[in-house]
Scaffold this motif. Structure first.
Motif, PDB file in Angstrom:
ATOM      1  N   UNK A  85       0.884  -1.324   0.064  1.00 43.57           N
ATOM      2  CA  UNK A  85       0.024  -0.051  -0.140  1.00 43.57           C
ATOM      3  C   UNK A  85       0.680   1.318  -0.032  1.00 43.57           C
ATOM      4  N   UNK A  86       1.829   1.246   0.944  1.00 44.48           N
ATOM      5  CA  UNK A  86       2.819   2.388   0.832  1.00 44.48           C
ATOM      6  C   UNK A  86       3.536   2.689  -0.448  1.00 44.48           C
ATOM      7  N   UNK A  87       3.912   1.428  -0.930  1.00 42.72           N
ATOM      8  CA  UNK A  87       4.738   1.464  -2.227  1.00 42.72           C
ATOM      9  C   UNK A  87       3.833   2.034  -3.427  1.00 42.72           C
ATOM     10  N   UNK A  88       2.430   1.678  -3.495  1.00 43.36           N
ATOM     11  CA  UNK A  88       1.794   2.279  -4.498  1.00 43.36           C
ATOM     12  C   UNK A  88       1.481   3.728  -4.286  1.00 43.36           C
ATOM     13  N   UNK A  89       1.332   4.179  -2.938  1.00 39.57           N
ATOM     14  CA  UNK A  89       1.135   5.276  -2.568  1.00 39.57           C
ATOM     15  C   UNK A  89       2.110   6.445  -2.904  1.00 39.57           C
ATOM     16  N   UNK A  90       3.598   6.029  -3.014  1.00 39.80           N
ATOM     17  CA  UNK A  90       4.566   6.726  -3.251  1.00 39.80           C
ATOM     18  C   UNK A  90       4.671   6.900  -4.679  1.00 39.80           C
ATOM     19  N   UNK A 138     -13.109   5.526   9.224  1.00 37.50           N
ATOM     20  CA  UNK A 138     -11.725   5.889   9.284  1.00 37.50           C
ATOM     21  C   UNK A 138     -10.672   4.460   9.549  1.00 37.50           C
ATOM     22  N   UNK A 139     -11.379   3.709  10.288  1.00 39.59           N
ATOM     23  CA  UNK A 139     -10.540   2.549  10.526  1.00 39.59           C
ATOM     24  C   UNK A 139     -10.725   1.110   9.650  1.00 39.59           C
ATOM     25  N   UNK A 140     -11.442   1.537   8.663  1.00 44.00           N
ATOM     26  CA  UNK A 140     -11.845   0.438   7.691  1.00 44.00           C
ATOM     27  C   UNK A 140     -10.600   0.354   6.646  1.00 44.00           C
ATOM     28  N   UNK A 141     -10.740  -0.901   5.820  1.00 45.87           N
ATOM     29  CA  UNK A 141      -9.593  -0.956   4.726  1.00 45.87           C
ATOM     30  C   UNK A 141      -9.516   0.325   3.903  1.00 45.87           C
ATOM     31  N   UNK A 142     -10.563   0.822   3.525  1.00 42.73           N
ATOM     32  CA  UNK A 142     -10.803   2.057   2.582  1.00 42.73           C
ATOM     33  C   UNK A 142     -10.068   3.208   3.298  1.00 42.73           C
ATOM     34  N   UNK A 143     -10.469   3.268   4.707  1.00 46.92           N
ATOM     35  CA  UNK A 143      -9.930   4.340   5.392  1.00 46.92           C
ATOM     36  C   UNK A 143      -8.291   4.466   5.652  1.00 46.92           C
ATOM     37  N   UNK A 144      -7.815   3.054   5.809  1.00 47.36           N
ATOM     38  CA  UNK A 144      -6.497   2.983   5.917  1.00 47.36           C
ATOM     39  C   UNK A 144      -5.648   3.170   4.467  1.00 47.36           C
ATOM     40  N   UNK A 145      -6.257   2.844   3.419  1.00 46.48           N
ATOM     41  CA  UNK A 145      -5.485   3.203   2.072  1.00 46.48           C
ATOM     42  C   UNK A 145      -5.684   4.608   1.930  1.00 46.48           C
ATOM     43  N   UNK A 327     -16.144   1.214  -7.089  1.00 46.55           N
ATOM     44  CA  UNK A 327     -16.663   2.368  -6.471  1.00 46.55           C
ATOM     45  C   UNK A 327     -15.694   2.786  -5.197  1.00 46.55           C
ATOM     46  N   UNK A 328     -15.111   1.986  -4.709  1.00 44.23           N
ATOM     47  CA  UNK A 328     -14.294   2.483  -3.560  1.00 44.23           C
ATOM     48  C   UNK A 328     -12.993   2.817  -4.250  1.00 44.23           C
ATOM     49  N   UNK A 329     -12.627   2.551  -5.384  1.00 41.31           N
ATOM     50  CA  UNK A 329     -11.290   3.042  -6.086  1.00 41.31           C
ATOM     51  C   UNK A 329     -11.867   4.644  -6.803  1.00 41.31           C
ATOM     52  N   UNK A 330     -13.192   4.781  -7.288  1.00 39.32           N
ATOM     53  CA  UNK A 330     -13.501   5.808  -7.594  1.00 39.32           C
ATOM     54  C   UNK A 330     -13.764   6.871  -6.219  1.00 39.32           C
ATOM     55  N   UNK A 331     -14.203   6.396  -5.252  1.00 42.62           N
ATOM     56  CA  UNK A 331     -14.144   7.266  -4.067  1.00 42.62           C
ATOM     57  C   UNK A 331     -12.743   7.659  -3.600  1.00 42.62           C
ATOM     58  N   UNK A 332     -12.161   6.668  -3.630  1.00 46.75           N
ATOM     59  CA  UNK A 332     -10.639   7.180  -3.104  1.00 46.75           C
ATOM     60  C   UNK A 332      -9.759   8.144  -4.139  1.00 46.75           C
ATOM     61  N   UNK A 333     -10.302   8.104  -5.393  1.00 51.57           N
ATOM     62  CA  UNK A 333      -9.695   9.116  -6.265  1.00 51.57           C
ATOM     63  C   UNK A 333     -10.180  10.728  -6.065  1.00 51.57           C
ATOM     64  N   UNK A 334     -11.642  10.648  -5.649  1.00 49.08           N
ATOM     65  CA  UNK A 334     -11.911  11.835  -5.249  1.00 49.08           C
ATOM     66  C   UNK A 334     -11.552  12.361  -4.059  1.00 49.08           C
ATOM     67  N   UNK A 335     -11.523  11.710  -2.810  1.00 44.32           N
ATOM     68  CA  UNK A 335     -10.986  11.938  -1.737  1.00 44.32           C
ATOM     69  C   UNK A 335      -9.291  12.441  -1.709  1.00 44.32           C
ATOM     70  N   UNK A 336      -8.427  11.598  -2.459  1.00 41.19           N
ATOM     71  CA  UNK A 336      -7.305  12.048  -2.741  1.00 41.19           C
ATOM     72  C   UNK A 336      -7.093  13.432  -3.503  1.00 41.19           C
ATOM     73  N   UNK A 337      -7.773  13.563  -4.316  1.00 38.24           N
ATOM     74  CA  UNK A 337      -7.724  14.755  -5.148  1.00 38.24           C
ATOM     75  C   UNK A 337      -8.632  16.255  -4.214  1.00 38.24           C
ATOM     76  N   UNK A 338      -8.909  15.939  -3.008  1.00 43.00           N
ATOM     77  CA  UNK A 338      -9.323  17.213  -2.329  1.00 43.00           C
ATOM     78  C   UNK A 338      -7.904  17.778  -1.793  1.00 43.00           C
TER      79      UNK A 338
END
Length: 399
Positions: A85-90, A138-145, A327-338
């Motif tokens: 997950x960290x490698x993908x984030x970087x 916040x403590x879900x898998x989505x929240x951790x990613x 849909x989680x990937x799309x939601x992640x895209x929106x949150x990360x773009x904030x």
């Protein structure tokens, strides 16, 4: 208006904002910071003219930004933000940086492009985390990613600011960053050392007394890291983020039974006082006149908003862990773009350096403000019934 009068007005807005958020939230879950910023614009020089900047208010606002970044650093769970997950984030952030700088220079020229490109790579982790926390996700898998993506999206631009926007040569900036990294590593090693029983006992015994040893220690750690980054000529936000991570290690290692209560006190000080001042002052200092008076600036706002999605969001979507649903990937895209806090910091530097025009900075900050309003709401809608209900269950799964 006097500085004391302005502070009273700001704190009145800080009290009114959650009431409005609570009232409207029954129909539309608007993030709290939107009310703080919009009300700040309303009382600012370009609308009602009731409030303006000043030395005391600016100092409190800077402390609010530092506290916001500190709390974002504290939220990082090292046992989850690691590995693939960290490698993908970087990787996602490095792609964002390359694309952002290329597009920024292509659209506005080399000098402006560095500021705009760096701003486009940021994620407002300190703004997004309260939204996820309030949604029970916040403590879900989505929240951790999201925490991993957001942490790199918060920390990466701060490093880029030190390397690209400091006015120093890249070599000197790298040396100073290395010195700060060594200092931080030493602080981390100190934080991870076993503490004698008296340390946790003092924390527990003073937690509900006037001593407040743990809270004072946290403030000292923040001040030390801010001072260290300032002494090395680096942005103090770098010190704030590092201080948050170090504080978590100290409390979780020395007094895990009291860490949650200590954090609650720090959050009360941050979100109850300093952080609202930062967001309200952001609204007060927002150059609404520059945005509305020029056609070009107003046209740039939707362009920058789209670029937040393209530059920051698409790499996150492409490199998101494969176990996330579509849909989680799309939601992640929106949150990360904030984005917002670092956009404010970067555009302020750009205007002060005479590189960015005030209308360009206003368009970029305005786009970031719209991103805070729109993207988390869209992300929560995409998550739908998964928020809260599955969040707790996913949070219990093993990594």
């Amino acid at each position: 208006m006097s500085q004391s009068g302005t502070l009273i007005l700001i704190m009145s807005i800080a009290v009114l904002a959650p009431l409005l958020s609570y009232g409207i939230g029954r129909w539309l879950p608007v993030p709290l910071v939107i009310f703080e910023i919009v009300l700040g614009v309303l009382v600012g020089p370009d609308v009602l003219g009731w409030a303006g900047a000043g030395e005391v208010i600016d100092t409190l606002s800077n402390l609010g930004l530092a506290m916001l970044i500190f709390l974002a650093g504290y939220e990082i769970e090292f046992d989850k933000v690691r590995g693939d997950t960290l490698k993908r984030s970087v990787g996602a952030w490095l792609i964002s940086l390359a694309v952002g700088l290329a597009l920024g220079m292509l659209l506005t020229g080399a000098s402006k492009g560095v500021y705009i490109g760096t701003a486009l790579t940021s994620t407002a982790l300190g703004t997004v985390l309260p939204v996820l926390r309030d949604a029970g996700d916040l403590r879900s898998r989505f929240g951790s990613v999201m925490m991993a993506m957001g942490a790199v999206g918060e920390f990466g631009p701060i490093i880029a600011m030190a390397l690209l926007l400091s006015g120093r040569s890249p070599g000197k900036s790298t040396v100073l960053l290395a010195a700060f990294a060594l200092l931080t590593a030493g602080a981390v090693l100190w934080a991870m050392r076993p503490r004698r029983p008296w340390f946790s006992n003092v924390i527990a015994k003073t937690l509900h007394s006037s001593g407040q040893f743990a809270v004072r220690l946290v403030v000292l750690l923040l001040a030390l890291m801010l001072g260290a980054s300032d002494a090395l000529g680096l942005d103090t936000l770098l010190g704030a983020f590092a201080a948050g991570m170090i504080t978590r290690l100290v409390l979780q290692g020395a007094a895990p039974e009291s860490a949650g209560e200590v954090l609650a006190k720090i959050e009360a000080m941050g979100f109850g006082f300093l952080v609202p001042i930062f967001f309200v002052v952001t609204g007060i200092e927002f150059d609404l006149d520059a945005l509305l008076s020029g056609g070009r600036a107003l046209l740039l706002l939707p362009v920058f908003l789209l670029l937040f999605l393209l530059v920051r969001g698409l790499p996150v979507y492409a490199l998101a862990p494969r176990d996330l649903l579509g849909r989680d990937r799309r939601a992640l895209t929106l949150f990360a773009s904030t984005a917002l806090p670092l956009v404010v910091a970067i555009t302020t530097i750009g205007v002060d350096d005479g590189v960015l025009k005030s209308e360009e900075a206003a368009a970029l900050v305005g786009a970031a403000m719209v991103s805070v309003l729109v993207f988390p709401l869209m992300g929560l809608k995409l998550r739908g019934e998964r928020v809260g209900s599955e969040g707790a269950a996913q949070g219990a799964e093993s990594w």
